[in-house]
Design a protein around this motif. Structure first.
Motif, mmCIF file in Angstrom:
data_model
loop_
_atom_site.group_PDB
_atom_site.id
_atom_site.type_symbol
_atom_site.label_atom_id
_atom_site.label_comp_id
_atom_site.label_asym_id
_atom_site.label_seq_id
_atom_site.Cartn_x
_atom_site.Cartn_y
_atom_site.Cartn_z
ATOM 1 N N GLY A 59 -17.079 12.867 3.846
ATOM 2 C CA GLY A 59 -16.217 14.002 3.572
ATOM 3 C C GLY A 59 -15.348 13.839 2.345
ATOM 4 N N LEU A 60 -15.627 12.839 1.547
ATOM 5 C CA LEU A 60 -14.829 12.628 0.338
ATOM 6 C C LEU A 60 -15.224 13.626 -0.739
ATOM 7 C CD1 LEU A 60 -15.140 8.802 0.488
ATOM 8 C CD2 LEU A 60 -12.946 9.921 0.234
ATOM 9 N N GLY A 61 -14.286 13.977 -1.581
ATOM 10 C CA GLY A 61 -14.577 14.879 -2.689
ATOM 11 C C GLY A 61 -15.346 14.156 -3.781
ATOM 12 N N LEU A 62 -16.052 14.939 -4.588
ATOM 13 C CA LEU A 62 -16.902 14.317 -5.606
ATOM 14 C C LEU A 62 -16.080 13.551 -6.642
ATOM 15 C CD1 LEU A 62 -19.601 17.050 -6.189
ATOM 16 C CD2 LEU A 62 -19.569 15.141 -4.596
ATOM 17 N N LYS A 90 -5.955 17.104 9.329
ATOM 18 C CA LYS A 90 -6.812 18.271 9.476
ATOM 19 C C LYS A 90 -7.135 18.517 10.942
ATOM 20 C CE LYS A 90 -9.740 19.264 5.468
ATOM 21 N NZ LYS A 90 -11.078 19.036 4.890
ATOM 22 N N ARG A 91 -7.448 17.441 11.640
ATOM 23 C CA ARG A 91 -7.835 17.613 13.040
ATOM 24 C C ARG A 91 -6.654 18.112 13.859
ATOM 25 N NH1 ARG A 91 -10.585 12.918 16.417
ATOM 26 N NH2 ARG A 91 -8.555 11.973 16.078
ATOM 27 N N ALA A 92 -5.474 17.577 13.560
ATOM 28 C CA ALA A 92 -4.295 18.037 14.284
ATOM 29 C C ALA A 92 -4.104 19.539 14.070
ATOM 30 C CB ALA A 92 -3.066 17.267 13.814
ATOM 31 N N HIS A 93 -4.294 19.955 12.833
ATOM 32 C CA HIS A 93 -4.163 21.361 12.516
ATOM 33 C C HIS A 93 -5.188 22.180 13.298
ATOM 34 C CE1 HIS A 93 -4.529 24.826 9.447
ATOM 35 N NE2 HIS A 93 -3.531 25.059 10.256
ATOM 36 N N LEU A 94 -6.420 21.683 13.282
ATOM 37 C CA LEU A 94 -7.486 22.363 14.026
ATOM 38 C C LEU A 94 -7.137 22.472 15.500
ATOM 39 C CD1 LEU A 94 -11.142 21.451 13.071
ATOM 40 C CD2 LEU A 94 -10.075 23.667 13.330
ATOM 41 N N ASP A 95 -6.606 21.394 16.032
ATOM 42 C CA ASP A 95 -6.242 21.397 17.455
ATOM 43 C C ASP A 95 -5.251 22.517 17.752
ATOM 44 O OD1 ASP A 95 -7.896 19.358 18.136
ATOM 45 O OD2 ASP A 95 -6.387 17.787 17.977
ATOM 46 N N LYS A 96 -4.281 22.637 16.861
ATOM 47 C CA LYS A 96 -3.288 23.700 17.038
ATOM 48 C C LYS A 96 -3.952 25.061 17.005
ATOM 49 C CE LYS A 96 1.310 22.666 15.324
ATOM 50 N NZ LYS A 96 2.020 22.611 14.026
ATOM 51 N N ARG B 89 -16.846 23.670 16.751
ATOM 52 C CA ARG B 89 -17.870 23.000 15.934
ATOM 53 C C ARG B 89 -17.218 22.225 14.807
ATOM 54 N NH1 ARG B 89 -21.764 26.964 16.726
ATOM 55 N NH2 ARG B 89 -21.031 28.327 15.065
ATOM 56 N N LYS B 90 -16.284 22.889 14.140
ATOM 57 C CA LYS B 90 -15.586 22.232 13.040
ATOM 58 C C LYS B 90 -14.912 20.961 13.526
ATOM 59 C CE LYS B 90 -13.934 25.309 9.365
ATOM 60 N NZ LYS B 90 -12.788 26.131 8.941
ATOM 61 N N ARG B 91 -14.295 21.025 14.685
ATOM 62 C CA ARG B 91 -13.584 19.849 15.184
ATOM 63 C C ARG B 91 -14.570 18.739 15.515
ATOM 64 N NH1 ARG B 91 -9.451 20.157 20.070
ATOM 65 N NH2 ARG B 91 -11.369 20.638 21.182
ATOM 66 N N ALA B 92 -15.696 19.103 16.093
ATOM 67 C CA ALA B 92 -16.709 18.093 16.404
ATOM 68 C C ALA B 92 -17.158 17.406 15.113
ATOM 69 C CB ALA B 92 -17.898 18.746 17.097
ATOM 70 N N HIS B 93 -17.356 18.218 14.087
ATOM 71 C CA HIS B 93 -17.758 17.657 12.803
ATOM 72 C C HIS B 93 -16.688 16.708 12.279
ATOM 73 C CE1 HIS B 93 -18.749 18.275 8.302
ATOM 74 N NE2 HIS B 93 -19.484 17.319 8.799
ATOM 75 N N LEU B 94 -15.450 17.164 12.359
ATOM 76 C CA LEU B 94 -14.338 16.329 11.911
ATOM 77 C C LEU B 94 -14.308 15.014 12.678
ATOM 78 C CD1 LEU B 94 -10.948 18.103 11.225
ATOM 79 C CD2 LEU B 94 -12.222 16.491 9.839
ATOM 80 N N ASN B 100 -16.940 7.957 11.411
ATOM 81 C CA ASN B 100 -17.673 7.261 10.355
ATOM 82 C C ASN B 100 -16.737 6.594 9.361
ATOM 83 O OD1 ASN B 100 -20.148 7.896 11.378
ATOM 84 N ND2 ASN B 100 -20.399 9.742 10.133
ATOM 85 N N VAL B 101 -15.690 7.309 9.019
ATOM 86 C CA VAL B 101 -14.734 6.717 8.084
ATOM 87 C C VAL B 101 -14.124 5.462 8.691
ATOM 88 C CG1 VAL B 101 -12.517 7.051 6.954
ATOM 89 C CG2 VAL B 101 -14.202 8.851 6.869
#
Lengths: 253, 253
Positions: A59-62, A90-96, B89-94, B100-101
């Motif tokens: 998921g790193l930027g180019l 990001k995940r925390a945000h998604l969770d919210k 889905r997005k969260r699963a991907h995250l 992996n990271v």
DNA sequence: CCTTGAGCTTTACGTTACGTCAAGGTGTAA
DNA sequence: TTACACCTTGACGTAACGTAAAGCTCAAGG
């Protein structure tokens, strides 16, 4: 082994455009360019691409990847750590977001089930009551007690399906009315269609239809401030008048 | 109450640009535009904006919001449900990314500490062992036990910095070799530069440099299948021969 | 030898939701 | 009148490509 764009693309599972893009941003240059301008990649480029794709998977930027593979293994761990905390944010945000969406869904569902069951009945009762309070007197005066009693009876006896039908009809009238106003002509086909729909709607409520009563009701839409406001705020200034004009023309045809 | 762009923006906590953008995409039009072209918003627009921002908070796209607030409460629940599954889905991907990271970080950390400490030593030992197994016999035969013993001693005594230097040198040789092969001329400047680099590299390992030994080692690169394979797979077919030719020419100058 | 179809090239616009100038008009208080 | 805040439209930039369009190249088949 030498690869052309498509070959390498298939080998690595990316698109040709991606490789050209990587060339463009100097992330992965072909080993050489042949006399026809074709990009030619060698083994070294294959390996480099593998590296790039590995980091991309993370998921790193180019741009970050660029630095990671060009700078000799400098701050790889630091970079990953930073990326990691970003992912966690990001995940925390998604969770919210998910939580909020679920809450909203619940309340929507609640509203629906309420509407499905008792609330529907309660709603009808309340509507009759409100109608009675708001318009009962005038309508009773003008068209007699009979008509409003029957209309109330009808509402009580309506199934949810019927109710939704008549509701969507009235919605459709409002929507079409808003558009028809722009034409400015209450005699236009659109406006007359609306008048026809309004008749249909009326026949859900009244035991019998008469042109005179229809035209009278239309006039009331303009005379009574509450009707006027209702139509004007829903469909814009002058909506009540326009509707009346359309209905009057309709009833005289 | 009427609001100009900035007023409404402050009231709602968004930027003026946002409001102009919403106007542009017909998501939220001002109630009217005054004679100077200023956008003027009314109470109705404030309410609509609240709605928009609410759905925006849920992470919905503006186009979706557009439909949600313009279509009379039709498929709100469905839309939310779909959005919900997308978020999941997005969260699963995250989650996968994060995992992996983390794995990569672990292995990086492992590599660093290992490299920093014992692993570096262990690695050197293992390398000596492997070298011994692979080439010890031949080299011992050809150049005597002395040379290989000293080379091993040297490796053991090397600091990490030194080791990295010599490693990057050998990497550079491989890279340049691959390119030089394309010219096809072992007497070319590039090829001779490689031979020079190879000499430098060799001097890391051998106590003394002699043209004869250098040329002899080069010949061995071709005679011995294992060396041959090493260079050929790293730099392409004919790499070992090319390197030998370049070195032979170099030692005769 | 010619055609054909696949593959290559560059150029350039579209994507999302704005941020950020830039150039110029407007409103108001001192 | 002048200063200064606020308004306007227009345009470019963002991340990582997707997707034409227009034109050149290559290998194979008739």
């Amino acid at each position: 082994m030498e690869y052309t764009v498509q070959k390498l693309a298939q080998l690595a599972g990316v698109s040709g455009r991606t490789l050209r893009y990587y060339d463009e941003i100097d992330l992965l240059k072909p080993a050489r360019v042949n006399s026809s301008g074709y990009r030619i990649y060698g083994q070294e480029e294959v390996n480099k691409l593998q590296h790039i794709l590995f980091y991309r998977e993370l998921g790193l930027g180019l741009e970050t990847i660029q630095k990671l593979i060009s700078t000799p293994d400098f701050n790889r761990y630091e970079t990953l750590k930073e990326h990691h905390t970003q992912l966690l944010r990001k995940r925390a945000h998604l969770d919210k977001l998910i939580e909020n969406v679920e809450k909203t869904m619940d309340s929507e569902k609640g509203r629906i089930t309420m509407t499905d069951k008792e609330k529907f009945e309660g709603f009808k009762d309340k509507m009759i009551e409100e109608n009675e309070k708001k318009y009962g007197e005038e309508i009773r005066e003008k068209y007699g007690a009979d008509i409003i009693n029957r209309s109330n009876q009808k509402l009580k006896g309506m199934s949810q399906e019927e109710y939704q039908k008549v509701e969507s009809l009235s919605q459709a009238i409002l929507t079409k009315l808003e558009k028809a106003i722009e034409t400015g002509d209450p005699a236009s086909d659109e406006a007359q269609e609306i008048a026809e729909m309004h008749k249909q709607w009326l026949m859900y409520w009244w035991h019998a239809y008469s042109k005179e009563a229809h035209a009278g009701l239309a006039q009331m839409y303009v005379d009574d401030d509450r009707f006027m406001k209702y139509y004007d705020t829903k469909c814009g200034k002058g909506a009540a008048e326009f509707l009346r004009d359309a209905i009057v023309i309709y009833t005289r045809k």
